[in-house]
Design an enzyme around this catalytic site. Structure first.
Site, PDB file in Angstrom:
ATOM      1  N   ARG A 222       0.850  -1.200   0.000  1.00 38.97           N
ATOM      2  CA  ARG A 222       0.000   0.000   0.000  1.00 38.97           C
ATOM      3  C   ARG A 222       0.878   1.240   0.000  1.00 38.97           C
ATOM      4  O   ARG A 222       1.738   1.397   0.857  1.00 38.97           O
ATOM      5  CB  ARG A 222      -0.890   0.003   1.228  1.00 38.97           C
ATOM      6  CG  ARG A 222      -1.646  -1.312   1.332  1.00 38.97           C
ATOM      7  CD  ARG A 222      -3.040  -1.127   1.769  1.00 38.97           C
ATOM      8  NE  ARG A 222      -3.798  -2.245   1.237  1.00 38.97           N
ATOM      9  CZ  ARG A 222      -4.885  -2.748   1.773  1.00 38.97           C
ATOM     10  NH1 ARG A 222      -5.360  -2.206   2.869  1.00 38.97           N
ATOM     11  NH2 ARG A 222      -5.522  -3.741   1.211  1.00 38.97           N
ATOM     12  N   GLU A 224       0.212   4.221   0.782  1.00 38.52           N
ATOM     13  CA  GLU A 224      -0.437   5.306   1.521  1.00 38.52           C
ATOM     14  C   GLU A 224       0.586   6.167   2.245  1.00 38.52           C
ATOM     15  O   GLU A 224       1.613   5.680   2.696  1.00 38.52           O
ATOM     16  CB  GLU A 224      -1.397   4.717   2.563  1.00 38.52           C
ATOM     17  CG  GLU A 224      -2.537   3.928   1.969  1.00 38.52           C
ATOM     18  CD  GLU A 224      -3.376   4.764   1.021  1.00 38.52           C
ATOM     19  OE1 GLU A 224      -3.465   5.984   1.238  1.00 38.52           O
ATOM     20  OE2 GLU A 224      -3.907   4.187   0.058  1.00 38.52           O
ATOM     21  N   ARG A 230       0.613   1.856  13.282  1.00 32.37           N
ATOM     22  CA  ARG A 230      -0.072   0.632  12.856  1.00 32.37           C
ATOM     23  C   ARG A 230      -0.204   0.502  11.342  1.00 32.37           C
ATOM     24  O   ARG A 230      -1.030  -0.263  10.855  1.00 32.37           O
ATOM     25  CB  ARG A 230      -1.440   0.545  13.529  1.00 32.37           C
ATOM     26  CG  ARG A 230      -2.298   1.716  13.228  1.00 32.37           C
ATOM     27  CD  ARG A 230      -3.562   1.829  14.072  1.00 32.37           C
ATOM     28  NE  ARG A 230      -4.325   2.954  13.561  1.00 32.37           N
ATOM     29  CZ  ARG A 230      -4.020   4.228  13.791  1.00 32.37           C
ATOM     30  NH1 ARG A 230      -3.011   4.565  14.558  1.00 32.37           N
ATOM     31  NH2 ARG A 230      -4.733   5.193  13.260  1.00 32.37           N
ATOM     32  N   HIS A 231       0.584   1.266  10.599  1.00 30.58           N
ATOM     33  CA  HIS A 231       0.573   1.146   9.142  1.00 30.58           C
ATOM     34  C   HIS A 231       1.966   0.869   8.612  1.00 30.58           C
ATOM     35  O   HIS A 231       2.943   1.445   9.076  1.00 30.58           O
ATOM     36  CB  HIS A 231       0.093   2.446   8.493  1.00 30.58           C
ATOM     37  CG  HIS A 231      -1.366   2.696   8.628  1.00 30.58           C
ATOM     38  ND1 HIS A 231      -1.898   3.327   9.720  1.00 30.58           N
ATOM     39  CD2 HIS A 231      -2.403   2.396   7.813  1.00 30.58           C
ATOM     40  CE1 HIS A 231      -3.222   3.412   9.571  1.00 30.58           C
ATOM     41  NE2 HIS A 231      -3.550   2.846   8.432  1.00 30.58           N
ATOM     42  N   GLU A 363      -8.186  -2.079  13.972  1.00 29.69           N
ATOM     43  CA  GLU A 363      -8.912  -2.875  13.002  1.00 29.69           C
ATOM     44  C   GLU A 363      -8.009  -3.991  12.498  1.00 29.69           C
ATOM     45  O   GLU A 363      -6.931  -3.751  11.997  1.00 29.69           O
ATOM     46  CB  GLU A 363      -9.351  -1.998  11.830  1.00 29.69           C
ATOM     47  CG  GLU A 363     -10.165  -2.775  10.830  1.00 29.69           C
ATOM     48  CD  GLU A 363     -10.286  -2.058   9.497  1.00 29.69           C
ATOM     49  OE1 GLU A 363     -10.157  -0.832   9.455  1.00 29.69           O
ATOM     50  OE2 GLU A 363     -10.478  -2.760   8.494  1.00 29.69           O
ATOM     51  N   SER A 366     -11.259  -6.995   7.586  1.00 26.10           N
ATOM     52  CA  SER A 366     -12.567  -6.604   7.084  1.00 26.10           C
ATOM     53  C   SER A 366     -13.013  -7.654   6.097  1.00 26.10           C
ATOM     54  O   SER A 366     -12.188  -8.357   5.499  1.00 26.10           O
ATOM     55  CB  SER A 366     -12.522  -5.216   6.445  1.00 26.10           C
ATOM     56  OG  SER A 366     -11.714  -5.237   5.305  1.00 26.10           O
ATOM     57  N   ARG A 414      -1.010  -6.713  12.457  1.00 27.50           N
ATOM     58  CA  ARG A 414      -1.909  -6.117  13.460  1.00 27.50           C
ATOM     59  C   ARG A 414      -2.376  -7.168  14.454  1.00 27.50           C
ATOM     60  O   ARG A 414      -2.485  -6.892  15.649  1.00 27.50           O
ATOM     61  CB  ARG A 414      -3.098  -5.456  12.759  1.00 27.50           C
ATOM     62  CG  ARG A 414      -2.672  -4.210  12.016  1.00 27.50           C
ATOM     63  CD  ARG A 414      -3.859  -3.372  11.670  1.00 27.50           C
ATOM     64  NE  ARG A 414      -3.431  -2.120  11.062  1.00 27.50           N
ATOM     65  CZ  ARG A 414      -4.273  -1.232  10.572  1.00 27.50           C
ATOM     66  NH1 ARG A 414      -5.575  -1.464  10.606  1.00 27.50           N
ATOM     67  NH2 ARG A 414      -3.826  -0.126  10.044  1.00 27.50           N
TER      68      ARG A 414
END
Length: 440
Positions: A222, A224, A230-231, A363, A366, A414
């Site tokens: 990713r 981002e 946490r990323h 999180e 999902s 995570r």
RNA sequence: GCCUCGGUGGUGUAGUCCGGUCUAGCAUAGGACGCUGUCACCGUCCUGACUCGGGUUCAAAUCCCGACCGAGGCGCCA
């Protein structure tokens, strides 16, 4: 320059922890790294550590050859050595036994002052530790974290294989964005532009046609600009997809998977969790289940007002995490907040058959029921501002008997943060990648 | 990407507000010596640092500007 010895015919006979009082009088050969060296008058103690633990090497000045003693005293912490000697059972030694060396071979010397010591002392900053990560990984706590990770991966594989899921691998080099949303890393693929996969989503959905129940454990990427604890830019995703089930079945599956995994970690890694001083209770099942609307109401009571359709901000997640420091689900998200492949509810199209799997404020996963009708999928793509043409290779599969299906994607790192009580995702990643770190 | 904060020996820090007392303190590490059962050994002595560039000033670790590097928060994101 110190001279290095050759390994030659020496091979390990025992790991450190296997040096027990029962071996008294036996000749053994151990290998490892020097964790500490202490002189106490005429006695010199070395602590040798290997991947299993530590063992003490003891030398009395008068009872040992001068050359062995001189060699031992020249060593510095972190040096890699081999020791051949006789086991001596003695209460005063750490595990009731120690090795009296006959010969020491210096196999790897320490040229620079390391930025940290293995036992005790202040920890260097994570940045400095990551620069020489494999040395950092010798710390007992780091060892514990990655032993637990290994156990978690093993437990999860066991869990799915036992239930008839097939492990698959899908391409990490892809031609187009899989779902919109997250930013992708562009790469040069021969003379074409390509991307690193942000998710195996579309591939695993297709794979339910031949295999029905699949799982994949692999990297996702990713791009981002996320600067948080946490990323990461590269993480390991645990992905599952299954035909002829709904999101409720998948939530049940996650619940069982987590239960099974925690049980295994507790059973196989009790010393590791103890070392980390992290309580890991068996999770209470069934996990609590809140709808997105429930969560808005809970937050309202906590003084945070959000409108229907608002994302849960970091602040509201933190508050949620305080009221629920455990595993739980948030279900039935507004359809427009979820990716195009998430299925809207039959009677209420603005709500989706979706869930986020949470622990406290974090999180973990999902998932949801997937759209299996091609017509609806095209409609959803357009609603999300995506060009159906770009997905033609995916869409045409839906002409050949796509069954109803559901699945999830879970971030391994995570989950590891939760299971080991770490606040920084970098601590549970061997070689973390983020926007400022590309090495080592 | 935005905001805030920081950069002092190998490492972790004190000192920076309010310039002079800093010949920069402490811990740990490294070196030397002593100590015959240590286990974060202990004791004595020693070694070693103000990120870089510019500015203000009689005087800068300390104030100002810039660069580089880092940390945290938020946003983005799952």
């Amino acid at each position: 320059m110190k001279k290095l010895d050759e390994l030659k015919e020496w091979r390990r006979t025992h790991y450190s922890v296997e040096i027990t009082p029962e071996l008294d009088g036996k000749r053994v050969t151990v290998f490892g790294w020097l964790a500490s060296i202490r002189e106490q008058g005429g006695i010199t103690f070395l602590i040798l550590h290997d991947k299993e633990g530590v063992v003490q090497i003891t030398m009395h000045k008068d009872k040992i050859s001068r050359s062995v003693l001189e060699k031992a005293k020249s060593l510095r912490e972190h040096s890699s050595i081999g020791v051949r000697g006789i086991v001596k059972s003695i209460d005063k030694a750490p595990h009731g036994a120690e090795i009296i060396p006959e010969e020491i071979r210096i196999l790897g010397i320490v040229q620079r002052q390391p930025p940290f010591t293995l036992f005790g002392g202040k920890m260097a900053s994570i940045d400095k530790r990551l620069d020489i990560r494999v040395v950092d990984l010798r710390r007992p706590k780091a060892q514990a974290i990655f032993r637990i990770r290994h156990t978690v991966l093993t437990a999860i594989r066991e869990f799915f294989i036992k239930r008839g899921y097939m492990e698959v691998s899908t391409p990490k080099i892809i031609a187009t964005a899989t779902e919109g949303g997250a930013a992708l890393f562009p790469i040069l693929y021969y003379d074409k532009e390509a991307f690193l996969a942000q998710s195996p989503q579309l591939y695993k959905e297709q794979l339910v046609i031949p295999f029905e129940k699949v799982f994949e454990i692999g990297p996702i990427f990713r791009a981002e600009e996320s600067r948080t604890l946490r990323h990461l830019s590269e993480v390991v995703s645990i992905d599952v997809e299954e035909a002829f089930v709904s999101y409720e079945d998948i939530m049940k599956l996650i619940e069982q998977m987590i239960y099974h995994t925690v049980k295994k970690v507790r059973g196989r890694c009790s010393s590791e969790t103890e070392l980390l001083r992290h309580e890991l209770p068996v999770p209470k099942v069934p996990f609590k289940n809140f709808t997105y609307r429930d969560v808005l109401e809970i937050l309202e009571k906590e003084g945070i007002t959000l409108s229907w359709g608002d994302d849960l901000s970091t602040q509201s997640l933190k508050i949620l995490g305080k009221t629920m420091p455990e595993f739980y689900f948030i279900t039935d998200w507004p359809t427009f907040m979820k990716p195009f492949y998430i299925k809207p509810k039959g009677d209420k199209q603005d709500i989706s058959e979706s869930f986020d799997f949470m622990h406290g404020a974090i999180e973990l996963a999902s998932g949801g029921s997937r759209v299996s009708s091609k017509r609806l999928l095209v409609k959803r793509l357009k609603e999300q501002g995506l060009e159906p043409k770009l997905f033609r290779y995916h869409l045409r599969i839906f002409d050949y008997g796509m069954p109803p299906h559901a699945g999830f994607g879970l971030g391994l790192e995570r989950l590891m943060m939760v299971l080991t009580g770490q606040e920084n995702i970098r601590e549970v990643t061997i070689f973390p990648r983020d926007q400022s770190r590309l090495t080592p």
